[in-house]
Design a protein around this motif. Structure first.
Motif, short mmCIF file in Angstrom:
data_model
loop_
_atom_site.label_atom_id
_atom_site.label_comp_id
_atom_site.label_asym_id
_atom_site.label_seq_id
_atom_site.Cartn_x
_atom_site.Cartn_y
_atom_site.Cartn_z
N LEU A 169 0.83 -1.21 0.00
CA LEU A 169 0.00 0.00 0.00
C LEU A 169 0.86 1.25 0.00
CD1 LEU A 169 -2.92 -0.63 2.47
CD2 LEU A 169 -3.02 -0.12 0.05
N ARG A 170 1.86 1.24 0.86
CA ARG A 170 2.74 2.38 0.95
C ARG A 170 3.38 2.67 -0.38
NH1 ARG A 170 6.74 2.59 6.01
NH2 ARG A 170 5.24 3.03 7.63
N SER A 171 3.91 1.58 -0.99
CA SER A 171 4.65 1.83 -2.22
C SER A 171 3.72 2.29 -3.31
CB SER A 171 5.40 0.59 -2.66
OG SER A 171 4.50 -0.38 -3.03
N SER A 172 2.49 1.76 -3.36
CA SER A 172 1.63 2.23 -4.44
C SER A 172 1.33 3.71 -4.25
CB SER A 172 0.36 1.40 -4.54
OG SER A 172 -0.15 1.17 -3.26
N ALA A 173 1.03 4.11 -3.01
CA ALA A 173 0.75 5.53 -2.77
C ALA A 173 1.96 6.38 -3.15
CB ALA A 173 0.40 5.73 -1.31
N GLN A 174 3.12 5.90 -2.72
CA GLN A 174 4.34 6.65 -2.98
C GLN A 174 4.63 6.77 -4.46
OE1 GLN A 174 7.58 4.99 -0.86
NE2 GLN A 174 9.12 5.87 -2.20
N LEU A 237 10.45 3.50 1.81
CA LEU A 237 9.44 3.16 2.81
C LEU A 237 8.81 1.80 2.65
CD1 LEU A 237 7.87 6.63 2.86
CD2 LEU A 237 8.92 5.49 4.77
N PRO A 238 8.55 1.35 1.40
CA PRO A 238 7.88 0.05 1.31
C PRO A 238 8.68 -1.05 1.98
CG PRO A 238 7.85 1.16 -0.78
CD PRO A 238 8.72 1.97 0.10
N GLU A 239 10.00 -0.84 2.09
CA GLU A 239 10.80 -1.91 2.69
C GLU A 239 11.31 -1.55 4.06
OE1 GLU A 239 13.72 -3.58 0.05
OE2 GLU A 239 13.17 -1.97 -1.29
N ARG A 317 9.96 9.93 6.86
CA ARG A 317 8.76 9.37 7.47
C ARG A 317 7.66 9.42 6.43
NH1 ARG A 317 7.94 12.85 12.22
NH2 ARG A 317 6.37 13.76 10.89
N TYR A 318 6.64 8.59 6.59
CA TYR A 318 5.63 8.47 5.55
C TYR A 318 4.93 9.79 5.26
CZ TYR A 318 2.04 6.35 2.74
OH TYR A 318 1.24 6.02 1.71
N ASP A 319 4.51 10.52 6.31
CA ASP A 319 3.80 11.77 6.06
C ASP A 319 4.71 12.84 5.47
OD1 ASP A 319 5.07 11.62 8.53
OD2 ASP A 319 4.04 13.41 9.24
N GLN A 320 6.00 12.80 5.89
CA GLN A 320 6.96 13.75 5.32
C GLN A 320 7.11 13.51 3.82
OE1 GLN A 320 10.33 12.67 7.66
NE2 GLN A 320 10.09 14.41 9.04
N LEU A 321 7.14 12.21 3.50
CA LEU A 321 7.32 11.83 2.10
C LEU A 321 6.16 12.34 1.26
CD1 LEU A 321 8.97 9.50 0.34
CD2 LEU A 321 6.78 8.44 0.55
N ARG A 323 4.11 14.75 2.03
CA ARG A 323 4.13 16.22 2.00
C ARG A 323 5.13 16.71 0.96
NH1 ARG A 323 6.11 18.79 6.70
NH2 ARG A 323 5.23 17.03 7.79
N LEU A 324 6.32 16.12 0.97
CA LEU A 324 7.36 16.52 0.01
C LEU A 324 6.86 16.37 -1.42
CD1 LEU A 324 10.40 17.35 0.15
CD2 LEU A 324 10.90 14.99 -0.44
N GLY A 325 6.20 15.25 -1.68
CA GLY A 325 5.75 14.97 -3.04
C GLY A 325 4.65 15.92 -3.48
N TRP A 326 3.61 16.04 -2.66
CA TRP A 326 2.41 16.77 -3.10
C TRP A 326 2.53 18.27 -2.87
CZ3 TRP A 326 -1.04 14.69 -6.15
CH2 TRP A 326 -1.19 13.31 -6.16
N LYS A 327 3.18 18.66 -1.77
CA LYS A 327 3.16 20.09 -1.45
C LYS A 327 4.41 20.80 -1.89
CE LYS A 327 -0.05 19.97 2.32
NZ LYS A 327 -0.22 20.14 3.76
N PHE A 328 5.44 20.07 -2.27
CA PHE A 328 6.66 20.76 -2.67
C PHE A 328 7.01 20.48 -4.13
CE2 PHE A 328 11.34 21.11 -2.80
CZ PHE A 328 11.42 22.46 -2.55
N PHE A 329 7.20 19.21 -4.46
CA PHE A 329 7.65 18.89 -5.81
C PHE A 329 6.58 19.17 -6.86
CE2 PHE A 329 11.00 15.88 -4.03
CZ PHE A 329 11.96 16.86 -4.15
#
Ligand code: SF4
Ligand code: SF4
Lengths: 348, 132
Positions: A169-174, A237-239, A317-321, A323-329
């Motif tokens: 699940l994590r990896s798919s979201a990521q 994260l997935p691993e 951390r998962y939420d940081q990741l 945040r970085l993806g959606w709110k920064f990149f």
């Protein structure tokens, strides 16, 4: 030699098979020795030695690892969804390799009067003196990259284990969220190249007109997002071993595990090759070395950077990741696309 | 935000060129400290173990791993007819050495104590007698 099969000369097919073999063997070897290089480089960065005892300075380590994994017991969990469980490693591995079909890894070479472009899915057109390749190469790569996600999702779901499921699940979201930013970073490249053909994109970058210089933001964002998309540290994260055992591949053993492992490294090689092609001028370089050597040098340098990053940064951390993806990149790449659009229009 | 990240990369890169601190163990042996507490040895004087079987070391031993049995020799002196240390229980605290009134037991720098059988970890008197 003038017989035509499906409208193409026989030599075309021979050249094609030769290119496939060479590229495949090259990628496989790189994958095998990337594992060795990673252990060595990270070892030395941590003031250790890394593998030393299998062969001279541990050079036979990848072979020993491969043999070991090959003879491990094959375990399929009784409650797993068998078909998906068996197919998942293949779904993860194959897209990692076939992305190489569209990557130009050298200039057009001449063998026995035939012009052979060093790109698997390409053919030389003598009539127009040009190389015809897949005109949607970039799209193809993006498509293959998103296919790889399915392998991990399938593995996580079919294992019938909560760790695998959470990892999947994590990896798919990521992967899904970083694909977006990576895709937008590429958009700003083909706003300049005005083509999706990788051959054209590479040709545009001749003589150090690298897109990395014209689009530094896109270059960095694309590289970072690619790292996230292929689950490399600091985005692995997935691993996350500490919380999820081994993530999506917790239940996998033997060669099926090895396939995930190979897929991970093959993805890294592919991402480095794509980054080289899109941003670092592909096989272009000073003329004293042939193009394919420049290509290999650039790809290996990027692989080194991947390992260097792994040795340096802790995991997000998962939420940081997210945040970085959606709110920064994502906003950054959107902004970059808009800015590129304005500049391109003004310069016309 | 960017500078610390780059600094981190710089640090790892500089480490890449440092000499590794790894000791290639079976090929290179570590130098242990002079007062290292390794395998025990029974000191010898006049061709005999110095131990007088006073039972101080089994008494002080926190792991209760020393077994001493007293005997009488031809001069009617007390001596250790049997002296055994169970290395599986020993915690290498060195109390036995400190307790001994006649300086009969000491600790050596040997640390490679691995073995195949549990019985082989029980060091009897002949195995403990210092090698000359
Ligand atoms: S070193 Fe400590 S534990 Fe070991 S035999 Fe001596 S007193 Fe007992
Ligand atoms: S303390 Fe010394 S003399 Fe007494 S039994 Fe132990 S080793 Fe022997």
């Amino acid at each position: 030699m003038d017989t035509l099969i499906l409208g193409l000369p026989v030599a075309y097919y021979i050249a094609m098979i030769a290119k496939v073999l060479v590229a495949f063997v090259f990628v496989l070897l790189t994958v095998a020795y990337a594992t060795y290089a990673e252990r060595k480089i990270i070892g030395h960065m941590q003031v250790r030695l890394g593998p030393m005892r299998t062969g001279w300075h541990g050079l036979l380590q990848p072979i020993a690892d491969g043999l070991k994994l090959f003879f491990k017991e094959e375990i399929i969990p009784a409650q797993s969804s068998k078909f998906a469980f068996l197919v998942a490693p293949l779904v993860a591995l194959i897209p990692a390799f076939i992305s190489f079909a569209v990557i130009p890894f050298g200039e057009t070479i001449t063998i026995g009067g035939y012009q052979i472009p060093l790109q698997i899915a390409a053919v030389y057109d003598p009539a127009g003196d040009r190389v015809l390749d897949v005109n949607v190469g970039v799209l193809y790569i993006l498509g293959m990259a998103s296919l790889g996600v399915y392998g991990i999702v399938l593995a996580g779901w079919s294992s019938n284990s909560k760790y695998s499921l959470l990892g999947g699940l994590r990896s798919s979201a990521q992967m899904v969220s970083y694909e977006l930013a990576a895709g937008l970073a590429i958009v700003s490249v083909f706003m300049l190249s005005e083509s999706l053909s990788l051959q054209k994109i590479v040709a545009d970058q001749a003589g150090f007109a690298w897109y990395a210089f014209k689009q530094p933001v896109a270059f960095i964002v694309f590289f970072i997002c690619s790292l996230a998309e292929i689950n490399r540290t600091p985005f692995d994260l997935p691993e996350a071993e500490t919380e999820l055992v081994s993530g999506f591949c917790t239940e996998y053993s033997s060669m099926k595990y090895a396939m995930f492992f190979m897929a991970e490294y093959a993805n890294m090689v592919t991402v480095c090759a794509v980054t080289t092609t899109l941003f670092l001028g592909g096989w272009h370089g000073p003329a004293f070395l042939p193009g394919w050597i420049w290509f290999i040098i650039k790809v290996y340098f990027l692989i080194f950077v991947c390992m260097w990053i792994r040795a340096t940064y802790p995991r997000y951390r998962y939420d940081q990741l997210m945040r970085l993806g959606w709110k920064f990149f994502l906003p950054l790449t959107l902004l970059n696309v808009v800015a590129t659009g304005i500049v391109v229009t003004l310069l016309k | 935000m960017i500078m610390p990240l780059l600094k981190g990369l710089g640090i790892t890169l500089s480490h890449l060129f440092k000499k590794p601190v790894t000791l290639q163990y079976p090929d290179e042996m570590p130098e242990v400290a002079p007062r290292f507490r390794g395998l025990h040895a029974l000191n010898i004087s006049h061709d005999k173990a110095k131990c007088v079987a006073c039972y101080l070391c089994p008494t002080v031993c926190p792991a209760k791993c020393i077994k001493v049995e007293a005997g009488e020799d031809e001069n009617h002196n007390k001596y250790a007819a049997e002296y055994e240390i169970d290395m599986l229980r020993c915690i290498f605290c060195g109390y036995c050495v400190e307790a001994c009134p006649v300086d009969a037991v000491r600790m050596t720098q040997t640390f490679e104590l691995a073995n195949y059988k549990r019985a082989d970890f029980v060091f009897t008197k002949d195995r403990l007698l210092e090698k000359k």
